[in-house]
Design a protein around this motif. Sequence first.
Motif, mmCIF file in Angstrom:
data_model
loop_
_atom_site.group_PDB
_atom_site.id
_atom_site.type_symbol
_atom_site.label_atom_id
_atom_site.label_comp_id
_atom_site.label_asym_id
_atom_site.label_seq_id
_atom_site.Cartn_x
_atom_site.Cartn_y
_atom_site.Cartn_z
ATOM 1 N N UNK A 159 59.063 59.479 -15.647
ATOM 2 C CA UNK A 159 59.171 58.256 -16.440
ATOM 3 C C UNK A 159 59.695 58.582 -17.831
ATOM 4 N N UNK A 160 60.522 57.684 -18.373
ATOM 5 C CA UNK A 160 61.064 57.922 -19.700
ATOM 6 C C UNK A 160 60.034 57.696 -20.779
ATOM 7 N N UNK A 161 59.611 56.440 -20.976
ATOM 8 C CA UNK A 161 58.475 56.086 -21.817
ATOM 9 C C UNK A 161 57.336 55.709 -20.887
ATOM 10 N N UNK A 162 56.241 56.452 -20.950
ATOM 11 C CA UNK A 162 55.131 56.259 -20.019
ATOM 12 C C UNK A 162 53.837 56.119 -20.810
ATOM 13 N N UNK A 163 53.115 55.029 -20.575
ATOM 14 C CA UNK A 163 51.792 54.880 -21.170
ATOM 15 C C UNK A 163 50.823 54.435 -20.102
ATOM 16 N N UNK A 164 49.691 55.116 -20.027
ATOM 17 C CA UNK A 164 48.624 54.671 -19.133
ATOM 18 C C UNK A 164 47.822 53.541 -19.760
ATOM 19 N N UNK A 165 48.242 53.127 -20.958
ATOM 20 C CA UNK A 165 47.739 51.918 -21.602
ATOM 21 C C UNK A 165 48.917 51.028 -21.929
ATOM 22 N N UNK A 166 49.155 50.811 -23.236
ATOM 23 C CA UNK A 166 50.200 49.894 -23.686
ATOM 24 C C UNK A 166 51.377 50.635 -24.318
ATOM 25 N N UNK A 167 52.523 49.953 -24.343
ATOM 26 C CA UNK A 167 53.699 50.389 -25.096
ATOM 27 C C UNK A 167 54.045 49.271 -26.074
#
Length: 300
Positions: free
Chosen positions: A138-146
């Motif tokens: 994934x390029x930008x990956x958050x297990x919460x928010x972006x």
Amino acid sequence: MMESRARTTSRLLGGHVEITATGDGIKSTNDTDADRGWLHQYGGQLNVSAGDDGIKAEQLLTLSGGAATVANSNEGLEAPTINLSGATVNVTASDDGVNATAGSSENAAQGGGGAMDAAQDAHLNISGGKVTISAEGDGLDSNGDISITGGTTVVNGPTNGGNGALDSNGDISVDGGVLVAAGSDGMAEGLGETSKQSGVQASLGTTVDAGVAIHIVDSSGSVVASFVTSKATANVVYSSSEIVDGDTYSIYTGGTADVDAGLGTGSITDATEVATATAGEFESGMGGGMGGQGGGPGGQ
């Protein structure tokens, strides 16, 4: 070969730092004290080549000035909270480019389903600077928010269908700045319902080779944005203040652009229209063709 590790905090105020490591490049490891476990670059030049994660903090990673380049890594930037607020950041990663996670990379990878997994207390915030990502995961990956509120962010995302240029277990909110996220089509994800700034997302219908110009064109035929990715691309997300929610945009490939890679200006002379998209309609992260109804301004 070395690994730079701090048990409490790390800060870079200036100068030129080169790190080559077989494991993690530079990291702050304290995960028990609330005011520890952070890494902050205020200025200077930081260059990292790592066999594992490039720049990592157990609690908070902030890049607010100077330039940070991760030339090689498994995951480029990793921390529960990542703030990119003014630095020039360039990341190359064999897995995720930027990973906001409250757990280990291995545990996060078990889920692998973006919005299918429960959101963590993890946050990726981009408020300024220039961020360029090249990732096989994934390029930008958050297990919460972006959250993106400023700066320019260009994501050259994965070519495999099991990952996406954008991936969040929570919300993807864009309220300013410029975002281009290009990658595979299988797990493509767009902006979330809380975004105040609109954008367009389109499946290109075929894989566009690296180095080919891609243009976003409004209904009057004016080119809103031109960019060239460094990797093969099948799905594109573009958001800026120039996009008018609800308007229809055409996506062209070919023609010319004044950059070898990244954002620039260009011409659609001799280019081919490959897709159209309505601003504010995005895919869900469940695969190409399954979204398009929710998310973003004007979503339903």
